[in-house]
Design an enzyme around this catalytic site. Structure first.
Site, short mmCIF file in Angstrom:
data_model
loop_
_atom_site.label_atom_id
_atom_site.label_comp_id
_atom_site.label_asym_id
_atom_site.label_seq_id
_atom_site.Cartn_x
_atom_site.Cartn_y
_atom_site.Cartn_z
N LYS B 118 -118.90 -78.19 -46.02
CA LYS B 118 -119.61 -78.50 -44.65
C LYS B 118 -120.64 -77.68 -44.16
CE LYS B 118 -116.36 -81.97 -43.17
NZ LYS B 118 -115.86 -82.70 -41.86
N LYS B 159 -113.69 -76.77 -36.86
CA LYS B 159 -113.60 -77.39 -37.89
C LYS B 159 -113.46 -76.83 -39.01
CE LYS B 159 -116.47 -81.70 -37.50
NZ LYS B 159 -118.02 -81.76 -37.82
N GLY B 166 -110.23 -85.15 -40.57
CA GLY B 166 -109.46 -84.42 -39.13
C GLY B 166 -108.59 -83.43 -39.27
N TYR B 203 -118.81 -79.74 -28.98
CA TYR B 203 -118.35 -81.00 -29.06
C TYR B 203 -119.15 -81.86 -28.25
CZ TYR B 203 -114.80 -84.43 -28.41
OH TYR B 203 -114.08 -85.64 -28.16
N GLU B 276 -123.48 -89.01 -42.93
CA GLU B 276 -122.89 -89.20 -41.66
C GLU B 276 -123.72 -88.42 -40.60
OE1 GLU B 276 -118.44 -90.50 -42.87
OE2 GLU B 276 -118.85 -88.60 -41.88
N ARG B 294 -119.36 -90.30 -52.39
CA ARG B 294 -118.48 -91.32 -52.96
C ARG B 294 -118.85 -92.49 -52.32
NH1 ARG B 294 -115.28 -91.96 -48.38
NH2 ARG B 294 -114.91 -89.87 -47.27
#
Lengths: 144, 453
Positions: B118, B159, B166, B203, B276, B294
């Site tokens: 990430k 994260k 999650g 956040y 995303e 994927r």
């Protein structure tokens, strides 16, 4: 153990009876459940006398994993075992090759090899019968 | 001429069925690999050949790279389709396939590696001037997270760098308790990914999860297939997805789709992928979140509004064929919804409910699709995820799609296992959902909030 855990465990046992599973190991929080179903044959072995074991006929040995079946370490080598040959429980009978790893399949019981079901270089599946062995009197009967 | 004549399907459940169906449509031979617990299953029944690869435990069957590649070589297939989950985003799997002369139906190992990390993916997006959520580099310990909090304010999201699903994710409301949450997140990330590196970012409380479907071939052609809205989540697991998003204006839609396409073009992405984004509804701004390398569970809603078969396109692209569509060919029609039906009990904290299915009657309404591996008499094993089926509907507009889904759910009769159908029926009746006044926390905090999940 809370009563709900117990009822969960009971419904899991019921569920397992319906299913075709032999072993179930589950850990959830502090609860551990280790269930094993005894196959017909094993039940006999567990409670049976030496006579039972002696009378035991051919036992198919199943492949411990999917892979390529080989009877010798190298193509030009002699096979580890021939049909009719007497083997000890921990003798290597054949190899299952998975990419660059090779795993040795042992006889599992003391006895005589009666048949090979797989061909040299053939793809065998997990739990596919690969050879048969006629067991002789022994203290221990193991399946790989 | 396509190079792929046979495919090994390295997965189980509904996606294995889905891939086998696509192979059959293309006249390609499909080989299923199954664990001992899946020998009696729909993929096993449908495939041209079935190979048992190991015991029920996934790490000795569906996650065992050497065994699956040996099965593919032994069966003499041309290609492997990884589905989603299991080995789908493992670069070493893609590499091992290629090393042994097999086509991996998916992107190359480099793209899986780049986008799977990430932090690396964030850097790539930042380098392309795509906005990312204000955040940090790695935080080595909790004191670094506290320092970051002092600078930017709370709430923050902790994260896992290697993350997904999650795991290792924690919302930080303030410096209090941060040390404990940091330790927990780090341990979770380590256990789930073998990598306990963490980072923090601002956040976004009123967020939508918007993702854009991408298809690229090996000839440099890349197109997007518009967006999906996956804001209905519980514990970061998607529950109900739709396309298009009801939250975007057409200008915002083209902005996010262009941004996704730009990233994919710049890295010369191949095969199917999803970029995303987080859409901050208060500020009407997009932030890059990550790229999934994927096919995704929710791909059917895109298929329903565009009319493309994504799995078929994946196979054709992997076989070397150029994309059959240009961007101008891609138009959308109407609205599509997908409900994930899990074998879980919404009444009992979503506790898994495996067992024998004694009744299985799927809805037969028009423009309703059920993607599933289940049937009457099937025993749902307890070893794998609890997805039983995906119901996908299409309507001329969102309202019609919702009505159609409600009817379909009412006519989907399942006995023997508990399912999440009642939860979906309640969501679809909710005024806030119907008015599209929701965000990524709505399901958990508002809708299920009173139920102490």
């Amino acid at each position: 153990m809370e009563s709900r855990d117990l009822s969960d465990a009971i419904s899991l046992i019921k569920w397992m009876k319906q299913s075709n599973l032999d072993v179930l190991y589950l850990r959830m929080g502090e609860m551990t459940l280790d269930l094993k179903r005894y196959a017909e044959e094993e039940r006999k072995t567990d409670t049976g006398s030496a006579e039972n074991i002696k009378q035991q006929s051919e036992k198919p040995i199943l492949s411990p994993r999917l892979g390529i079946f080989f009877r010798s370490a190298k193509p030009q080598d002699r096979p580890f075992a021939e049909i009719g040959q007497r083997v000890q429980a921990d003798d290597c009978v054949c190899l299952i090759s998975v990419l660059d790893q090779r795993c040795c399949v042992t006889a599992g019981v003391q006895g005589r090899i009666t048949e090979f079901f797989a061909q040299e270089g053939q793809l065998v599946e997990f739990k596919q019968p690969i050879f048969a062995i006629k067991g002789e009197e022994s203290d221990e009967i193991k399946q790989p | 001429m396509n190079k792929i004549k046979s495919v090994l399907v390295a997965n189980r459940g509904e996606i294995a069925v889905r891939v086998i169906r696509a192979c059959q449509e293309l006249g390609i031979e499909a080989i299923a690999v199954v664990s001992d617990a899946d020998k009696v299953s729909l993929p096993a029944r449908m495939a041209d050949r079935v190979l048992c690869i190991g015991p029920a435990q996934a790490n000795k069957s569906y996650l065992d790279i050497s065994t699956i590649v040996t099965a593919a070589l032994g069966a003499g297939v041309d290609a492997i389709h990884p589905g989603y989950g299991f080995l789908a985003e493992r670069p070493d799997f893609a590499e091992t396939c290629v090393k042994h002369g097999l086509i991996f139906i998916g992107p190359n190992a480099l793209h899986i590696r780049q986008m799977g990390d990430k932090l690396l993916a964030r850097e790539i997006a930042e380098g392309l001037n795509i906005p990312v959520i204000p955040g940090s580099c790695l935080v080595r310990d909790f004191s670094e997270a506290v320092k970051f909090g002092e600078k930017t304010g709370y709430p923050l999201l902790l994260k896992a760098a290697a993350g997904g699903g999650g795991r290792g994710m924690k919302i930080l409301q303030g410096p209090e308790g941060l040390k404990f949450l940091f330790g927990e997140a780090s341990a979770e990330a380590g256990a789930a990914f073998g990598d306990n590196r963490l980072y923090v970012e601002r956040y976004v409380p009123n967020a939508r999860h918007i993702e854009v479907q991408i298809l690229g071939d090996c000839h440099g052609n890349i197109i997007h297939l518009f967006e999906r809205d996956c804001s209905l989540q519980r514990r970061y697991q998607k529950i109900l997805e739709e396309a298009p998003s009801a939250a975007l204006t057409s200008r915002q839609r083209s902005e996010v789709c262009e941004a996704a396409l730009f990233i994919a073009r710049q890295i010369r992405y191949e095969n199917a992928g999803t970029v995303e984004f987080i859409f901050d509804q208060d500020e009407a701004r997009f932030y890059f979140l990550e790229m999934n390398t994927r096919i995704q569970v929710e791909h059917p809603v895109t298929e329903m509004i565009t009319g493309l078969d994504l799995i078929k396109e994946q196979i054709l692209i992997a076989g070397g064929s150029p994309l059959r569509y240009s961007q101008a060919d891609i138009t959308t029609r109407g609205h599509s919804l997908e409900c994930r039906i899990n074998a879980e009990s919404p009444e009992r904290k979503f506790c898994p409910s495996p067992g024998r299915i004694t009744q299985w009657q799927t809805p037969g309404d028009p423009i309703v699709r059920v993607d599933s591996h289940c049937y009457e008499g099937y025993v749902v094993p307890p070893f794998y995820d609890s997805l039983l089926a995906k119901i996908i509907v299409h309507g001329e507009d969102r309202r019609e799609a919702i009505e159609r889904m409600q009817k379909a759910l009412a006519r989907f009769l399942i006995s023997g296992v508990e399912t999440t159908i009642p939860l979906h029926r309640r969501i679809l009746m909710d005024d806030a959902y119907r008015a599209a006044r929701i965000n990524t926390c709505w399901l958990e905090n508002v809708f299920l909030g009173d139920e102490k999940i």
